[in-house]
Design an enzyme around this catalytic site. Structure first.
Site, PDB file in Angstrom:
ATOM      1  N   VAL A   6     -45.975  29.266   4.483  1.00 17.52           N
ATOM      2  CA  VAL A   6     -46.913  28.261   3.997  1.00 17.52           C
ATOM      3  C   VAL A   6     -48.284  28.824   3.704  1.00 17.52           C
ATOM      4  O   VAL A   6     -49.157  28.103   3.262  1.00 17.52           O
ATOM      5  CB  VAL A   6     -47.044  27.057   4.957  1.00 17.52           C
ATOM      6  CG1 VAL A   6     -45.723  26.343   5.064  1.00 17.52           C
ATOM      7  CG2 VAL A   6     -47.549  27.494   6.307  1.00 17.52           C
ATOM      8  N   LYS A  29     -47.542  31.538  13.457  1.00 20.25           N
ATOM      9  CA  LYS A  29     -48.506  32.493  12.928  1.00 20.25           C
ATOM     10  C   LYS A  29     -48.022  33.863  13.324  1.00 20.25           C
ATOM     11  O   LYS A  29     -47.954  34.194  14.505  1.00 20.25           O
ATOM     12  CB  LYS A  29     -49.886  32.270  13.565  1.00 20.25           C
ATOM     13  CG  LYS A  29     -50.727  31.235  12.881  1.00 20.25           C
ATOM     14  CD  LYS A  29     -52.162  31.301  13.397  1.00 20.25           C
ATOM     15  CE  LYS A  29     -53.002  30.228  12.727  1.00 20.25           C
ATOM     16  NZ  LYS A  29     -54.395  30.242  13.209  1.00 20.25           N
ATOM     17  N   ASP A 122     -66.623  26.522  15.046  1.00 24.00           N
ATOM     18  CA  ASP A 122     -66.238  26.455  13.634  1.00 24.00           C
ATOM     19  C   ASP A 122     -65.673  25.082  13.287  1.00 24.00           C
ATOM     20  O   ASP A 122     -64.634  24.975  12.631  1.00 24.00           O
ATOM     21  CB  ASP A 122     -65.248  27.566  13.274  1.00 24.00           C
ATOM     22  CG  ASP A 122     -65.164  27.784  11.754  1.00 24.00           C
ATOM     23  OD1 ASP A 122     -66.067  27.300  11.039  1.00 24.00           O
ATOM     24  OD2 ASP A 122     -64.209  28.428  11.300  1.00 24.00           O
TER      25      ASP A 122
END
Lengths: 330, 370
Positions: A6, A29, A122
């Site tokens: 993806v 991941k 973040d």
């Protein structure tokens, strides 16, 4: 069981798959080990470190970590959408109750991080992921760090994506707190109401200008100590917007909504509210009640368009390469 | 700011204790003394069996090479762990990095025996990984240049192995954090009759006790606040007792229990047993034989990366040194490394180029004449 690739993230290739036993969709991941001069990537280390410690309905769940040949694999729950996608999709209408629901879930997730002495560093709509059942979850802990025990510890001010960067970071403060995350949430709140980024600076320098033009220029009186921050710059003296001006900008916002936003984007980090105070704000108890997650708007297309996503990721790739280097040193 | 009218419905209150119980430190790395003994014995026995098997395969008679005893192994691990302080100091690392590095190193030897992997490289790798995990990143070539006879690959090759041995848990809860909290609390609680300078001494003293105690088993056996209070007890029992009794509990039974735990913890915290460096060398010599059983027959010069060639399976076997290990990680060419520029981070203190090479002890121990 891997189904498809993806995209490529900051430091990894991401695949989507399905757990064999539970049939639950998962994201994997894959981080190539030995790719980088300095060994394991800093973002991967941070992500593993913090997600191992955080278990909360509003924080992305780390399901497993395992090694295979030359890869380090992080298995996460699969979250098919993010808040940025929804904000940009102008065919979707956000009701005030929807906004309240997303903000509530964001603050709950963040409260859990802060209780565990973890700074996210973040926060932005793109890192607020959405589950198929509508639950919002904080993701991407690649820039996270533990809150230092001692105020003498120096932190890098080069954190948080520019538009969501707190003023103390813009002035390169080396001693900041959980308040930087609160600022980001305040700006995300504004963006949810405006449906467009609130403070979109084109460069770091312009960010300072954009921020103070919208919110007024801080002075020693409104923010004691501001002029001694390392990156402090004398800038044009913009007036602080009046309540009416703010109200005009945020037409649909209730008084309590504006209060909460203002408290989250107080210039002086010491006066900015924390997650506890934010969660107890009147905004969350006044009508309308927050939309139940399962009733929140979803992306128009049920099946997310992976090709489009891949293209978008490719564009991000260059930026990402830069980020990686910076993160090693963050 | 707070809502007086209608508080959110309370479904379940998550206490600080709940948070701690959710931490990897509690879930995976907290033990009873017996469990610790068992784990170490298990690693030891497994390595002994492996060594004996490989000796038989190589046709080396058992009398020439003897496995380490459990005690020797423990002595060597604590001796090497104690070196972490020196390395941390030479890089000007904060005590948090030091604590985390020692923690990684100690945990590694709850999974493997020193007869599987020699402590030297694991030690360096622990410091390197800890420096990353605690935001004190030092580029690998800079790191290595300050260490004698250590190549980037010696460290990078075992980084993944170390991470795996840690079950991918990197967070270490440091008792210094708890100590800091107690001192803020003592000051705000205004415990009577405590002079500021006495308080300062107590803080600095307790801090030193905690830092020295990193190499003990205390982190596996007690929680960070228990360790912090125990360290305070070591320095000033009277004030600590006063604080505990005033601050904590109304229930005398609970106080009694708390105190008994803290006294136990205190004994463990100051129980630092380091073998003499002569004994360390002795054990290291023995270990060198275990890791290089071929050495005795093929009289090769002592290379920096000692180890037999040609015996490479990715799994850890007792007859291999770490450097001979088939790399789980793609090795980097040294040319790639030296050509790379190493910008110094704003957050890391610049390591002076003239950093004193480490005391020779650590590397030397692995290069004793066979």
């Amino acid at each position: 069981m891997i189904e498809k690739k993806v995209g490529e993230g900051t430091y990894a290739v991401v695949y989507v798959g399905r757990a064999k036993d539970t049939k639950r969709q998962i994201a994997i991941k894959m981080i190539k080990v030995g790719e980088f001069k300095d060994g394991l990537d800093m973002s991967a280390i941070r992500e593993i470190k913090f997600l191992q410690e955080l278990r909360h309905p509003n924080v992305i769940e780390l399901l497993d970590v395992f090694s295979s040949e030359t890869n380090l694999n992080i298995v996460l729950e699969f979250l098919p959408a993010d808040l940025e996608v929804l904000i940009k999709d102008k065919t979707i209408i956000f009701s005030p109750a929807d906004i309240k629901s997303w903000l509530l879930m964001t603050l709950r997730g963040l409260h859990h991080c802060h209780r565990n002495f973890i700074l996210h560093r973040d926060l932005k709509p793109n890192n607020l992921l959405l589950s198929p059942s509508g639950h919002l979850k904080l993701a991407d802990f690649g820039l996270a760090r533990a809150l230092p025990a001692s105020p003498r510890v120096n932190l890098t001010p080069r954190v948080v994506t520019r538009w969501y960067r707190a003023p103390e970071l813009l002035f390169e403060s080396r001693h900041y707190t959980t308040a930087v995350d609160i600022w980001s949430v305040g700006i995300i709140f504004a963006e949810l109401m405006l449906r467009t980024p609130y403070l979109p600076g084109a460069s770091d320098l312009e960010q300072i200008d954009v921020t103070f033009r919208a919110l007024g220029t801080p002075t020693e009186a409104t923010w004691p100590g501001v002029s001694s921050l390392p990156g402090y710059k004398q800038i044009q003296n913009y007036p602080t917007p009046s309540r009416q001006e703010l109200q005009n900008r945020f037409l649909a916002a209730s008084d309590n909504a504006l209060d909460l936003m203002n408290d989250m984007i107080h210039f002086d980090p010491a006066k900015r509210i924390d997650t506890t105070q934010a969660l107890l704000s009147k905004y969350f108890t006044e009508s309308p009640p927050p939309t139940r997650p399962e009733n929140l708007p979803k992306k128009a297309k049920q099946d997310p368009d992976w090709e489009e996503q891949a293209l978008k990721n490719e564009e991000r790739e260059k930026l990402i390469q830069k980020t990686r280097e910076a993160r090693m040193r963050a | 700011m707070t809502s007086q009218t209608s508080e959110p419905r309370k479904s379940k209150v998550v206490s600080d204790d709940d948070l701690y119980r959710n931490s990897s430190q509690y879930r995976l790395w907290s033990f009873t003394k017996q469990q610790l003994l068992d784990r170490r014995a298990e690693c030891h026995n497994r390595a002994v069996v492996k060594l004996q098997k490989s000796l038989v395969e190589k046709g080396i008679t058992g009398s020439e090479i003897e496995p380490l005893s459990l005690e020797e192994e423990a002595d060597l691990v604590s001796l090497y762990a104690s070196k972490i302080g020196e390395i941390a100091k030479s890089f000007n690392m904060p005590s948090q990095v030091k604590a985390t590095a020692i923690s990684y190193f100690s945990k590694f030897y709850l999974v493997y025996s020193v007869m599987d992997y020699h402590p030297k490289n694991i030690l360096y790798t622990s410091v390197f990984l800890a420096s990353k995990a605690e935001n004190y990143f030092i580029p690998i070539d800079k790191f290595c240049s300050a260490l004698k006879r250590t190549e980037p690959k010696d460290i990078l090759d075992s980084e993944f192995l170390l991470l795996e041995s840690l079950s991918f848990t990197l967070a270490v809860q440091n008792p210094l954090m708890s100590l800091h909290g107690f001192f803020l609390d003592i000051q705000s609680a205004g415990i009577a009759s405590i002079d500021e300078s006495v308080l300062g001494q107590l803080h600095d003293g307790a801090r030193a006790v905690i830092v020295d105690g990193f190499i003990t088993d205390v982190m596996f056996l007690y929680t960070p606040p228990q360790i912090a209070l125990a360290a305070m007890m070591v320095v000033n029992e009277a004030i600590t007792l006063e604080y505990i009794t005033q601050r904590f509990v109304t229930n005398p039974e609970q106080i009694e229990f708390l105190l008994s735990v803290i006294v136990e913890c205190k004994d463990e915290l100051v129980n630092i047993r380091l073998p003499s460096s002569d004994r360390g060398k002795e054990i290291d010599k023995k270990l060198h034989m275990c890791l290089n059983p071929d050495r005795k027959r093929k009289k090769r010069p002592s290379p920096t990366t000692a180890g037999p060639s040609g015996t490479s399976t990715p799994s850890s076997t007792a007859n291999q040194t770490l450097s001979a290990e088939e790399p789980a990680i793609k090795r980097l060419k040294s040319a790639d490394i030296s050509s790379e520029s190493t910008p110094v981070s704003l957050t890391t203190v610049t390591i002076d180029a003239s950093v004193e090479p480490l005391a020779d002890e650590v590397p030397e121990m692995t290069h004793l004449p066979a």
